[in-house]
Each structure stands twice: as C-alpha cells, then as structure tokens.
Design an enzyme around this catalytic site. Structure first.
Site, short mmCIF file in Angstrom:
data_model
loop_
_atom_site.label_atom_id
_atom_site.label_comp_id
_atom_site.label_asym_id
_atom_site.label_seq_id
_atom_site.Cartn_x
_atom_site.Cartn_y
_atom_site.Cartn_z
N HIS A 94 43.64 37.64 43.13
CA HIS A 94 44.10 36.48 43.93
C HIS A 94 42.89 35.67 44.42
CE1 HIS A 94 47.52 39.42 44.82
NE2 HIS A 94 48.16 38.38 44.33
N SER A 144 46.49 44.31 40.34
CA SER A 144 47.88 43.97 40.69
C SER A 144 48.20 44.60 42.04
CB SER A 144 48.83 44.53 39.63
OG SER A 144 50.15 44.54 40.12
N SER A 145 49.02 43.91 42.82
CA SER A 145 49.42 44.45 44.11
C SER A 145 50.16 45.77 43.91
CB SER A 145 50.33 43.47 44.84
OG SER A 145 49.72 42.21 44.88
#
Ligand code: AMP
Length: 280
Positions: free
Chosen positions: A37, A188-189
């Site tokens: 992000h 990735s979360s």
C-alpha cells in the site's frame, strides 16, 4: 495528515484544493496497511500535490461473509504509517457515509471480465468493487487513481468502470507493480492471518508463477498450468485457478496472443491468496 470521516467535508476540502490548482492522487484501500500500500502512496506523492488515502472495508465486495468478519482492522497503526509516509489526507468513512439511506444500488455492465477468474469464484465481487469505487470517486473526485497490479483483474474492472461512468478524460488510472516479501510472497493484508506453517508454504504461489514465466515457450500452457496446480495441491493449497490468459482481455491465450499474464488464486487453511505475473 488531515482525517475526514464525512463525505461532504472531504469533498469540500478537495474541491478547494482543486480550485487552488492542486493535483490530487487517490489511493483506495481496505486498511491493514503494508509496504505494498505504501508503494502506492509513494507513487502518488511523487506525481501529485495532495495524496488522499481511503480506508474502508467494503461489505458489498465480500461474497464470503466470514472473510468480511475476519478482515484485519488495524486503524491506529495504519494512521501512524500513513503519517510517516507523508500521506496528506485520510478518508475513513463509516458505512453510512458510503452507502447512505438514499444510496441507490447500481449494477455495472462489465462484460466478460466480470465472470471470469476472480469473477467466477467470487460472484458479485466486482459489482461490489464498482459500487465502492464509484462512490469513492464521486466523493474524492481525484485526478489520478493508484491501484496495485497484485489485483490485476480489479485494475481492468476499475478502468472499465471509469469508461462506464464517462470519466476517461477526468480520471487517470495508474497501476503500481506488486511488492513482495523477500521470499516472493505478494504482500497482502490477508498474510497476517497465515499460521507460521502456512506462511512457509505461501511463497509456492510465486514459485509456480515464476516457473510458468520461465517455461511458457517450452511446453503447452495446459501442461504447465496443470503442473503448477499439482504443486500447489501438494503444498496443501485448495486451488481455484492457475491460468495463463491474454493480458489485455483475460480470454484464453491463443497461438498469436501477444501479451500473456499468469494468474493464481488458491487458499491455504481457508485464507485465499491471489497473485499474478506478466509473462512477456
Ligand atoms: P486492499 O487494501 O487489499 O484493497 O488493497 C488496496 C490497494 O493496494 C489495491 O489497489 C491493491 O492492489 C494494492 N495492493 C495490495 N497489495 C499490494 C502489493 N503487494 N503491492 C502493490 N500493491 C498492492
């Protein structure tokens, strides 16, 4: 960093900034922020005067209610990393700001990209993505939108949405390369939910993609994708798809297809991971 929760307040702020001639870059996210992000934030900061990040876990894009319930929420930490990254504005709306009582649910005619790959395994997912992105664009009204290539099909869907809403001349979509852990696992979360054992197996997804990239000219695509799926299953993944398709349309690759992309979706202990790699 200024934090807005109300849609009308952030809209007013952005409109003032635009009147002052400022260029607005927008990074929509669902939070649990990681370096992937932050690479989008950095890309926006390098080309815009004002970078806006949104954090909103959109209920309408989860076809699996458990996945929604278990989605990691780390708002305090997210605010801290956004401040450190130099993000200018955070939009942190409650559901009632995105879908107020007067909100009329729309459906979007996305064509065949809606029902293939992710669309096939997550029915309704891309309609939900369009609903939230349409609302966020209406509210934030940026010049540029930054999305990660990790969600390859989502980038295509958002480009199609921009065309559907007739904003090709207003919004420019920028796709940012996938950030990976040192062992190749795409950040990735959802990685936060992997057990220690599953975390060790998770890079197999990237290894199969690399293998496809190295060998796609040497063997048939069917043979290679089957082999990749077997390798994932041997590592206890449940495989939704391993596919090599036309990078521009997501249709099956033909002999004369110029640009190819390999995509994988597979779950380990019910945690669903996706990744992709352009082959040429
Ligand atoms: P999410 O919070 O998962 O909805 O992701 C928000 C944005 O970050 C999307 O545009 C994603 O494609 C992007 N993103 C997620 N993971 C990565 C990554 N590993 N590298 C680059 N961008 C990413």
């Amino acid at each position: 960093m200024i934090i807005f929760k109300a849609a009308d307040q952030i809209s007013e702020f952005i409109s003032e900034q635009k009147q002052k001639g400022k260029c607005i870059g927008f990074v929509p996210t669902m939070g649990a922020l990681h370096a992937g992000h932050l690479s989008l934030i950095a890309a926006s900061k390098s080309k815009n005067d004002v970078t806006v990040c949104s954090i909103f876990v959109n209920p309408t894009q989860f076809n699996n209610p458990d996945d929604f319930k278990r989605y990691p929420i780390t708002v305090e930490k997210d605010i801290q990393v956004l401040v450190e990254a130099g993000c200018n504005v955070l939009f942190l709306p409650p559901v009632s700001e995105i879908y107020p009582p007067q909100y009329q649910k729309k459906t979007y005619n996305l064509g065949q990209i809606e029902n293939t790959l992710e669309g096939f395994y997550r029915p309704g997912h891309f309609q939900g993505v369009c609903q939230v992105v349409d609302r966020l664009l209406e509210i934030v009204d940026p010049h540029k939108i930054y999305l990660g290539q990790k969600d390859y099909q989502q980038c295509m869907v958002v480009q199609k949405l921009i065309e559907i809403i007739g904003k090709e001349d207003d919004y420019k979509l920028i796709t940012v390369p996938t950030m990976r852990e040192s062992d190749g696992l795409a950040m990735s979360s959802r990685n936060l939910r992997l057990s220690e054992t599953d975390r060790k197996k998770a890079p197999t997804i990237y290894q199969t993609l690399k293998d496809l990239k190295e060998n796609y000219t040497k063997n048939t695509i069917d043979h290679l994708t089957n082999k990749a799926a077997e390798r994932l299953k041997a590592n206890e993944f449940k495989v939704d798809y391993v596919a090599v398709v036309d990078a521009k349309t997501l249709e099956p690759a033909k002999a004369d297809t110029k640009q190819l992309v390999a995509l994988v979706a597979a779950s380990i202990s019910d945690i669903r991971l996706i990744d992709n790699l352009p082959l040429n």
